[in-house]
Write an enzyme that holds these catalytic residues in place. Structure first.
Site, PDB file in Angstrom:
ATOM      1  N   GLY A 157       1.007   3.384  -0.729  1.00  0.00           N
ATOM      2  CA  GLY A 157       0.540   1.728  -0.469  1.00  0.00           C
ATOM      3  C   GLY A 157      -0.635   2.295   0.279  1.00  0.00           C
ATOM      4  N   TYR A 190       5.132 -14.577  -4.257  1.00  0.00           N
ATOM      5  CA  TYR A 190       4.080 -15.176  -5.288  1.00  0.00           C
ATOM      6  C   TYR A 190       5.119 -16.470  -5.875  1.00  0.00           C
ATOM      7  CZ  TYR A 190       0.895 -12.686  -2.696  1.00  0.00           C
ATOM      8  OH  TYR A 190       0.101 -12.256  -1.913  1.00  0.00           O
ATOM      9  N   ARG A 225       8.478  -6.184  -9.250  1.00  0.00           N
ATOM     10  CA  ARG A 225       9.228  -6.192  -8.146  1.00  0.00           C
ATOM     11  C   ARG A 225       9.262  -7.443  -7.315  1.00  0.00           C
ATOM     12  NH1 ARG A 225       4.099  -4.888  -4.110  1.00  0.00           N
ATOM     13  NH2 ARG A 225       5.234  -2.142  -3.446  1.00  0.00           N
TER      14      ARG A 225
END
Length: 359
Positions: free
Chosen positions: A328, A186, A234
């Protein structure tokens, strides 16, 4: 005998009751269009609330866009207005009331924006609400994806301000941890990697230039976030592209800088930036990257990636490879993973009175 997984963990003035944390995972379930675009729904309340009552120490809400064009899909959460903030306030308050620390990940999807929800077919979103993604360079993420618009320096600085504005709203909504999303290809991760950043100005080329946006965003968030509350970052510790991308060595070097800029913990993942990546996915395959950062820089880390069993998670902490584990997909399968792990390891975790006989 103490169980590392269920020892409290303190960062600045915040104490998390255990080391079983929920990783940020997109739900693609926000309102899509109109004045409520990006607003959390009952799905989010039920989803996160159930993990809090399941004994999770800290929950990081999914990638929450700092601007409309920063959403991965039109159904992503946003935090660019106060309507979105008020919907998130209810969730943060519920988590906290059940003993779980509420955290949120702030994100901008960059060239991976305006895509379909995964169950509707991967690739660019082509509905009426689609938009042209932005990126450090006009290089598409993959075949079939649009060429993004290259960001001007002025727009880069606007985005930095959008991260700060979203952090202010997150704080007002009741969140106690904020995480800057710099992973998985991203926008911030795109700037970090030479695979996706081909700029020749002050935001491209050298390591110092490619890390500039990330550090400016961290500084902007840290400036509006209370001194006594932690900021996470992150990262994808490697693109799995060798020297053509971001590497483990880069991560260690960068982690030391993040620590200097006020980041309290590095959330260590890998991959996601496209290209011919060969990812050796296996249980705990990303843990060595977290361990290296912790051992070489002293920056606290959370390990993530195919951590599915209580004894596996306990071993990671007991061996000093990480300070916490982020669960997760296993937490999607089992909302009460933390309570199950406590039972299996002979420890205790918080649970609502209504569930007391099931501990």
């Amino acid at each position: 005998m103490s169980v590392a997984l269920f020892e409290p963990y303190t960062l600045r003035s915040l104490t998390v009751p255990n080391r079983v944390w929920m990783a940020p995972m997109c739900q693609y379930s926000a309102e899509i269009t109109g004045p409520n675009a990006g607003v959390a729904t009952d799905w989010h309340f039920a989803h996160y609330g159930s993990r809090a009552t399941g004994g999770t120490g800290l929950i990081l809400l999914e990638a929450t866009a700092v601007a409309p064009e920063g959403r991965i899909s039109p159904a992503d959460l946003g935090l660019w207005n106060d309507t979105q903030k008020e919907a998130l306030r209810r969730i943060a308050g519920f988590l906290k009331s059940h003993g779980t620390v509420p955290g949120i990940q702030l994100a901008h999807a960059g060239r991976k924006a305006s895509t379909n929800r995964p169950w509707e077919g991967r690739g660019p979103y082509t509905g009426e609400a689609c938009w042209t993604p932005v990126a450090p360079s006009p290089v598409e993420f993959d075949e079939g994806y649009p060429v993004p618009t290259e960001l001007s320096v002025e727009r880069i600085r606007e985005i930095t301000g959008q991260f700060a504005d979203a952090a202010r709203r997150a704080l007002d909504a009741g969140f106690e941890v904020v995480e800057v999303h710099g992973a998985h290809g991203y926008l911030i991760g795109e700037f970090l990697s030479p695979h996706s950043n081909h700029r020749t100005d002050e935001y491209g080329g050298s390591f110092e230039n490619r890390t500039r946006l990330a550090l400016e965003v961290v500084d902007a968030v840290r400036a509006v976030w209370p001194e006594d509350l932690p900021v996470f970052f992150r990262i994808s510790a490697t693109d799995w592209l060798g020297d053509a991308g971001w590497t483990g060595d880069d991560t260690v070097r960068f982690a030391a800088l993040l620590r200097e800029h006020g980041v309290d913990l590095l959330d260590v993942s890998t991959g996601g930036n496209g290209g011919p990546a060969q990812i050796p996915a296996a249980p705990g395959f990303q843990v060595p990257f977290a361990s290296r950062v912790r051992n070489e820089t002293g920056l606290p880390v959370a390990a993530v990636g195919l951590i599915t069993e209580s004894d596996q998670a306990e071993r990671i902490l007991a061996d000093g490879e990480a300070d916490a584990v982020l669960i997760g997909r296993e937490m999607l399968r089992d909302a009460s993973f933390a309570r199950r792990a406590a039972r299996e390891l002979g420890a205790e975790t918080h649970a609502p009175s209504q569930y007391a006989w099931a501990i």
